[in-house]
Design a protein around this motif. Sequence first.
Motif, PDB file in Angstrom:
ATOM      1  N   SER A 178       9.768   0.676  31.168  1.00 41.50           N
ATOM      2  CA  SER A 178       8.626   0.304  30.328  1.00 41.50           C
ATOM      3  C   SER A 178       8.307   1.467  29.397  1.00 41.50           C
ATOM      4  CB  SER A 178       7.407  -0.076  31.178  1.00 41.50           C
ATOM      5  OG  SER A 178       6.967   1.039  31.933  1.00 41.50           O
ATOM      6  N   TYR A 179       7.604   1.138  28.326  1.00 39.93           N
ATOM      7  CA  TYR A 179       7.271   2.123  27.304  1.00 39.93           C
ATOM      8  C   TYR A 179       5.757   2.121  27.124  1.00 39.93           C
ATOM      9  CZ  TYR A 179      12.217   1.444  26.495  1.00 39.93           C
ATOM     10  OH  TYR A 179      13.559   1.335  26.670  1.00 39.93           O
ATOM     11  N   ALA A 180       5.194   3.302  26.926  1.00 36.76           N
ATOM     12  CA  ALA A 180       3.742   3.392  26.795  1.00 36.76           C
ATOM     13  C   ALA A 180       3.361   4.318  25.652  1.00 36.76           C
ATOM     14  CB  ALA A 180       3.125   3.897  28.100  1.00 36.76           C
ATOM     15  N   ILE A 181       2.349   3.902  24.922  1.00 35.73           N
ATOM     16  CA  ILE A 181       1.793   4.712  23.840  1.00 35.73           C
ATOM     17  C   ILE A 181       0.331   4.309  23.689  1.00 35.73           C
ATOM     18  CG2 ILE A 181       2.471   3.064  22.058  1.00 35.73           C
ATOM     19  CD1 ILE A 181       2.932   5.453  20.175  1.00 35.73           C
ATOM     20  N   ILE A 182      -0.502   5.258  23.380  1.00 35.17           N
ATOM     21  CA  ILE A 182      -1.903   4.990  23.082  1.00 35.17           C
ATOM     22  C   ILE A 182      -2.048   5.219  21.578  1.00 35.17           C
ATOM     23  CG2 ILE A 182      -4.290   5.723  23.473  1.00 35.17           C
ATOM     24  CD1 ILE A 182      -3.321   6.765  26.249  1.00 35.17           C
ATOM     25  N   TRP A 183      -2.550   4.214  20.869  1.00 37.33           N
ATOM     26  CA  TRP A 183      -2.597   4.340  19.415  1.00 37.33           C
ATOM     27  C   TRP A 183      -3.822   3.657  18.832  1.00 37.33           C
ATOM     28  CZ3 TRP A 183      -2.478   0.083  16.165  1.00 37.33           C
ATOM     29  CH2 TRP A 183      -2.155  -1.125  16.769  1.00 37.33           C
ATOM     30  N   GLY A 184      -4.090   3.980  17.609  1.00 37.20           N
ATOM     31  CA  GLY A 184      -5.165   3.345  16.873  1.00 37.20           C
ATOM     32  C   GLY A 184      -4.950   3.552  15.381  1.00 37.20           C
ATOM     33  N   CYS A 185      -5.563   2.705  14.590  1.00 37.59           N
ATOM     34  CA  CYS A 185      -5.462   2.869  13.135  1.00 37.59           C
ATOM     35  C   CYS A 185      -6.798   2.507  12.505  1.00 37.59           C
ATOM     36  CB  CYS A 185      -4.326   2.036  12.551  1.00 37.59           C
ATOM     37  SG  CYS A 185      -4.472   0.277  12.801  1.00 37.59           S
TER      38      CYS A 185
ATOM     39  N   GLY B  66       0.795  -1.219   0.000  1.00 39.09           N
ATOM     40  CA  GLY B  66       0.000   0.000   0.000  1.00 39.09           C
ATOM     41  C   GLY B  66       0.827   1.267   0.000  1.00 39.09           C
ATOM     42  N   ALA B  67       0.134   2.380  -0.142  1.00 37.45           N
ATOM     43  CA  ALA B  67       0.730   3.707  -0.029  1.00 37.45           C
ATOM     44  C   ALA B  67       0.373   4.256   1.352  1.00 37.45           C
ATOM     45  CB  ALA B  67       0.192   4.616  -1.121  1.00 37.45           C
ATOM     46  N   LYS B  68       1.100   5.265   1.767  1.00 38.40           N
ATOM     47  CA  LYS B  68       0.918   5.802   3.120  1.00 38.40           C
ATOM     48  C   LYS B  68      -0.503   6.259   3.420  1.00 38.40           C
ATOM     49  CE  LYS B  68       5.611   7.306   4.075  1.00 38.40           C
ATOM     50  NZ  LYS B  68       6.454   8.456   4.430  1.00 38.40           N
ATOM     51  N   ASP B  69      -1.221   6.735   2.417  1.00 41.34           N
ATOM     52  CA  ASP B  69      -2.558   7.253   2.697  1.00 41.34           C
ATOM     53  C   ASP B  69      -3.615   6.157   2.833  1.00 41.34           C
ATOM     54  OD1 ASP B  69      -2.678   6.575  -0.004  1.00 41.34           O
ATOM     55  OD2 ASP B  69      -3.858   8.330  -0.569  1.00 41.34           O
ATOM     56  N   SER B  70      -3.228   4.884   2.721  1.00 40.97           N
ATOM     57  CA  SER B  70      -4.201   3.796   2.842  1.00 40.97           C
ATOM     58  C   SER B  70      -4.587   3.506   4.289  1.00 40.97           C
ATOM     59  CB  SER B  70      -3.671   2.527   2.184  1.00 40.97           C
ATOM     60  OG  SER B  70      -2.498   2.085   2.832  1.00 40.97           O
ATOM     61  N   ILE B  71      -3.736   3.894   5.223  1.00 43.56           N
ATOM     62  CA  ILE B  71      -4.000   3.644   6.641  1.00 43.56           C
ATOM     63  C   ILE B  71      -3.863   4.950   7.409  1.00 43.56           C
ATOM     64  CG2 ILE B  71      -3.263   2.372   8.697  1.00 43.56           C
ATOM     65  CD1 ILE B  71      -2.056   0.296   6.819  1.00 43.56           C
ATOM     66  N   VAL B  72      -4.822   5.216   8.273  1.00 36.88           N
ATOM     67  CA  VAL B  72      -4.769   6.390   9.142  1.00 36.88           C
ATOM     68  C   VAL B  72      -4.284   5.910  10.509  1.00 36.88           C
ATOM     69  CG1 VAL B  72      -6.106   8.231  10.216  1.00 36.88           C
ATOM     70  CG2 VAL B  72      -6.690   7.459   7.914  1.00 36.88           C
ATOM     71  N   PHE B  73      -3.239   6.542  11.014  1.00 39.49           N
ATOM     72  CA  PHE B  73      -2.648   6.156  12.290  1.00 39.49           C
ATOM     73  C   PHE B  73      -2.650   7.373  13.200  1.00 39.49           C
ATOM     74  CE2 PHE B  73       1.025   5.807  15.127  1.00 39.49           C
ATOM     75  CZ  PHE B  73       0.821   4.557  15.687  1.00 39.49           C
ATOM     76  N   ALA B  74      -3.116   7.198  14.425  1.00 40.64           N
ATOM     77  CA  ALA B  74      -3.110   8.283  15.406  1.00 40.64           C
ATOM     78  C   ALA B  74      -2.535   7.749  16.709  1.00 40.64           C
ATOM     79  CB  ALA B  74      -4.522   8.811  15.626  1.00 40.64           C
ATOM     80  N   SER B  75      -1.777   8.594  17.395  1.00 34.16           N
ATOM     81  CA  SER B  75      -1.206   8.161  18.666  1.00 34.16           C
ATOM     82  C   SER B  75      -0.981   9.356  19.583  1.00 34.16           C
ATOM     83  CB  SER B  75       0.126   7.440  18.443  1.00 34.16           C
ATOM     84  OG  SER B  75       1.107   8.354  17.981  1.00 34.16           O
ATOM     85  N   ARG B  76      -0.822   9.033  20.848  1.00 33.01           N
ATOM     86  CA  ARG B  76      -0.425  10.030  21.844  1.00 33.01           C
ATOM     87  C   ARG B  76       0.185   9.285  23.015  1.00 33.01           C
ATOM     88  NH1 ARG B  76      -3.324  10.772  26.492  1.00 33.01           N
ATOM     89  NH2 ARG B  76      -5.382   9.852  26.647  1.00 33.01           N
ATOM     90  N   VAL B  77       0.899  10.011  23.851  1.00 30.31           N
ATOM     91  CA  VAL B  77       1.447   9.388  25.046  1.00 30.31           C
ATOM     92  C   VAL B  77       0.422   9.502  26.168  1.00 30.31           C
ATOM     93  CG1 VAL B  77       3.856   9.766  24.415  1.00 30.31           C
ATOM     94  CG2 VAL B  77       2.654  11.508  25.719  1.00 30.31           C
TER      95      VAL B  77
END
Length: 173
Positions: free
Chosen positions: A152-159, A98-109
């Motif tokens: 430890s490492y933490a991230i909140i994400w979704g796609c 795929g190309a980058k615009d095929s998936i929407v990714f959002a994240s925050r700490v």
Amino acid sequence: LFTSGNFSYSTTQAVSGANRKTVIVAPNTALNKRKVGKNRFGIFNSDLYAALLSDDSIVDLTFKGVGIGEAQLPVIHGVALSEYTDLSTTSNLIGVVGAKDSIVFASRVPSDGGFADLPAVGRISVVTEPRSGLSVQVRESYDMKKGARTVSYAIIWGCAKGNAASLQRIVSA
């Protein structure tokens, strides 16, 4: 995420016959019609990835296998390839290109516990990867009784689905 309901373009490929053309053909059907350029990604299950690792034409691309010493495939015709062992097998899915615009990714700490007046035993910081801008929270502490340091490492994400015309599913025959 990579279902036929979200992304209707697909190519059928037997894993046993997978080769460099598998990577070339997939983007040529849907993605090249949109002229998305050479900045693409490929995500393949372990079987398909292994089949591509054994393709002589790909080995030749890496100076007779020198670049495959780490079992990592090179960029092929603008497609950066990755193996994902837990790729869903729904509808015989074995990979996607795929190309980058095929998936929407959002994240925050996550919120820092210290901001909520909670006692923090240790150090909380945020590191950011400069090229992508992706930030991850780093939590460090030391247990004096156990003599153990914990990090430890933490991230909140979704796609979610982005532009459906920018992703080609590869399904097994």
